[in-house]
Design a protein around this motif. Structure first.
Motif, PDB file in Angstrom:
ATOM      1  N   ALA A  53      -1.129   5.341  -8.266  1.00  0.00           N
ATOM      2  CA  ALA A  53      -0.418   4.408  -8.830  1.00  0.00           C
ATOM      3  C   ALA A  53       0.875   3.922  -8.459  1.00  0.00           C
ATOM      4  N   ASN A  54       0.266   3.500  -7.638  1.00  0.00           N
ATOM      5  CA  ASN A  54       1.208   2.419  -6.636  1.00  0.00           C
ATOM      6  C   ASN A  54       1.406   1.786  -6.661  1.00  0.00           C
ATOM      7  N   CYS A  55       2.413   0.739  -7.397  1.00  0.00           N
ATOM      8  CA  CYS A  55       2.395  -1.037  -7.854  1.00  0.00           C
ATOM      9  C   CYS A  55       3.368  -1.495  -6.812  1.00  0.00           C
ATOM     10  N   LEU A  71       3.048  -0.907  -3.617  1.00  0.00           N
ATOM     11  CA  LEU A  71       1.625  -1.493  -2.730  1.00  0.00           C
ATOM     12  C   LEU A  71       0.347  -2.192  -3.243  1.00  0.00           C
ATOM     13  N   ALA A  72      -0.325  -1.681  -4.950  1.00  0.00           N
ATOM     14  CA  ALA A  72      -1.138  -2.614  -5.474  1.00  0.00           C
ATOM     15  C   ALA A  72      -0.603  -4.506  -5.043  1.00  0.00           C
ATOM     16  N   ARG A  73       1.193  -4.527  -5.195  1.00  0.00           N
ATOM     17  CA  ARG A  73       0.818  -6.129  -5.455  1.00  0.00           C
ATOM     18  C   ARG A  73       1.036  -6.853  -4.114  1.00  0.00           C
ATOM     19  N   LEU A  74       1.153  -6.058  -2.864  1.00  0.00           N
ATOM     20  CA  LEU A  74       1.258  -6.395  -1.577  1.00  0.00           C
ATOM     21  C   LEU A  74      -0.641  -6.466  -0.949  1.00  0.00           C
ATOM     22  N   LEU A  75      -1.028  -5.492  -1.911  1.00  0.00           N
ATOM     23  CA  LEU A  75      -2.665  -6.110  -1.454  1.00  0.00           C
ATOM     24  C   LEU A  75      -3.374  -7.117  -2.141  1.00  0.00           C
ATOM     25  N   LEU A  76      -2.994  -7.072  -3.481  1.00  0.00           N
ATOM     26  CA  LEU A  76      -3.262  -8.578  -4.048  1.00  0.00           C
ATOM     27  C   LEU A  76      -2.459  -9.631  -4.046  1.00  0.00           C
ATOM     28  N   ASP A  77      -1.982  -9.304  -3.687  1.00  0.00           N
ATOM     29  CA  ASP A  77      -0.799 -10.360  -2.699  1.00  0.00           C
ATOM     30  C   ASP A  77      -1.546 -11.387  -1.485  1.00  0.00           C
ATOM     31  N   ARG A  78      -2.013  -9.929  -0.784  1.00  0.00           N
ATOM     32  CA  ARG A  78      -2.704 -11.056   0.581  1.00  0.00           C
ATOM     33  C   ARG A  78      -4.330 -10.602   0.303  1.00  0.00           C
ATOM     34  N   GLY A  79      -4.774 -10.870  -0.895  1.00  0.00           N
ATOM     35  CA  GLY A  79      -6.516 -11.320  -0.775  1.00  0.00           C
ATOM     36  C   GLY A  79      -6.889 -10.097  -1.400  1.00  0.00           C
ATOM     37  N   ALA A  80      -7.431  -8.513  -2.042  1.00  0.00           N
ATOM     38  CA  ALA A  80      -7.137  -7.774  -2.529  1.00  0.00           C
ATOM     39  C   ALA A  80      -7.773  -8.356  -3.502  1.00  0.00           C
ATOM     40  N   SER A  81      -9.251  -7.596  -4.014  1.00  0.00           N
ATOM     41  CA  SER A  81     -10.016  -7.902  -5.652  1.00  0.00           C
ATOM     42  C   SER A  81     -10.001  -6.875  -6.339  1.00  0.00           C
ATOM     43  N   LYS A  88       4.374   4.472 -14.870  1.00  0.00           N
ATOM     44  CA  LYS A  88       3.944   4.336 -13.159  1.00  0.00           C
ATOM     45  C   LYS A  88       2.286   3.665 -13.587  1.00  0.00           C
ATOM     46  N   ILE A  89       1.104   3.847 -14.570  1.00  0.00           N
ATOM     47  CA  ILE A  89      -0.065   4.025 -14.377  1.00  0.00           C
ATOM     48  C   ILE A  89       0.180   2.687 -14.883  1.00  0.00           C
ATOM     49  N   GLY A  90       0.853   2.945 -16.256  1.00  0.00           N
ATOM     50  CA  GLY A  90       0.756   1.300 -17.080  1.00  0.00           C
ATOM     51  C   GLY A  90       1.383   0.584 -16.282  1.00  0.00           C
ATOM     52  N   HIS A  91       2.517   0.452 -15.288  1.00  0.00           N
ATOM     53  CA  HIS A  91       2.172  -1.173 -14.445  1.00  0.00           C
ATOM     54  C   HIS A  91       1.186  -1.459 -13.648  1.00  0.00           C
ATOM     55  N   CYS A  92       1.304  -0.332 -13.187  1.00  0.00           N
ATOM     56  CA  CYS A  92      -0.734  -0.572 -12.000  1.00  0.00           C
ATOM     57  C   CYS A  92      -1.616  -1.348 -13.121  1.00  0.00           C
ATOM     58  N   VAL A  93      -1.596  -0.962 -14.208  1.00  0.00           N
ATOM     59  CA  VAL A  93      -2.734  -1.564 -15.124  1.00  0.00           C
ATOM     60  C   VAL A  93      -2.425  -2.657 -15.439  1.00  0.00           C
ATOM     61  N   GLU A  94      -1.170  -3.008 -15.620  1.00  0.00           N
ATOM     62  CA  GLU A  94      -0.470  -4.724 -16.145  1.00  0.00           C
ATOM     63  C   GLU A  94      -0.897  -5.100 -15.146  1.00  0.00           C
ATOM     64  N   LEU A  95      -0.089  -5.401 -13.975  1.00  0.00           N
ATOM     65  CA  LEU A  95      -0.690  -5.472 -12.824  1.00  0.00           C
ATOM     66  C   LEU A  95      -2.079  -6.305 -12.132  1.00  0.00           C
TER      67      LEU A  95
END
Length: 147
Positions: free
Chosen positions: A91-93, A95-105, A128-135
């Motif tokens: 649930a590290n939103c 880090l998830a945002r960084l990876l998505l911004d860099r092209g992660a699927s 935290k889970i809700g923020h990641c799911v929303e992202l």
């Protein structure tokens, strides 16, 4: 005489000799670990272990440096998961945002397990889970995806 399959492992499993253990305990989302100076480093086999450690510790700066140095955002880690799957599984939103911004699927799946599923089953607070799911949903993760 040993069996032909004595060295085979079911899909997703790894041998006891595997070095893909994960410590996904508590972490600080903006932690700077100082694992090593990556400013001028080239991508190499040791970067995978540095990446895994950085994800488990929530060290976004080290992950960013590794990506800046050419590490593929879709690098396969333990069990064939991507860094994004591991980031949302803790649930590290940020880090998830960084990876998505860099092209992660956001729609990656492995063994019938999707990034969205990994996020929903994270061992963390509902917030935290809700923020990641929303992202993930905002980045086109398909909640109806079937492998």
């Amino acid at each position: 005489m040993g069996s032909v399959n004595e060295f085979a492992f079911p899909a997703g499993d790894e041998s006891d000799a595997s070095n893909d253990e994960w410590d996904i305990g508590s972490f600080s989302e903006n932690k700077t670990s100082g694992i090593k100076d990556l400013a001028s480093a080239e991508v190499g086999s040791g970067d995978i272990s540095v990446l895994k450690k950085a994800i488990s510790e929530g060290d976004t700066d080290t992950v960013k440096q590794l990506l800046d140095n050419g590490l593929d955002v879709e690098t396969r880690l333990g069990f064939g998961w991507t860094p994004l799957m591991y980031a949302v599984s803790v649930a590290n939103c940020n880090l998830a945002r960084l990876l998505l911004d860099r092209g992660a699927s956001a729609n990656f799946s492995k063994d019938c397990w999707t990034v969205l599923m990994a996020s929903c089953t994270a061992s963390s607070s509902e917030d935290k889970i809700g923020h990641c799911v929303e992202l993930l949903l905002s980045r086109s993760a398909d909640p109806n995806m079937v492998d």
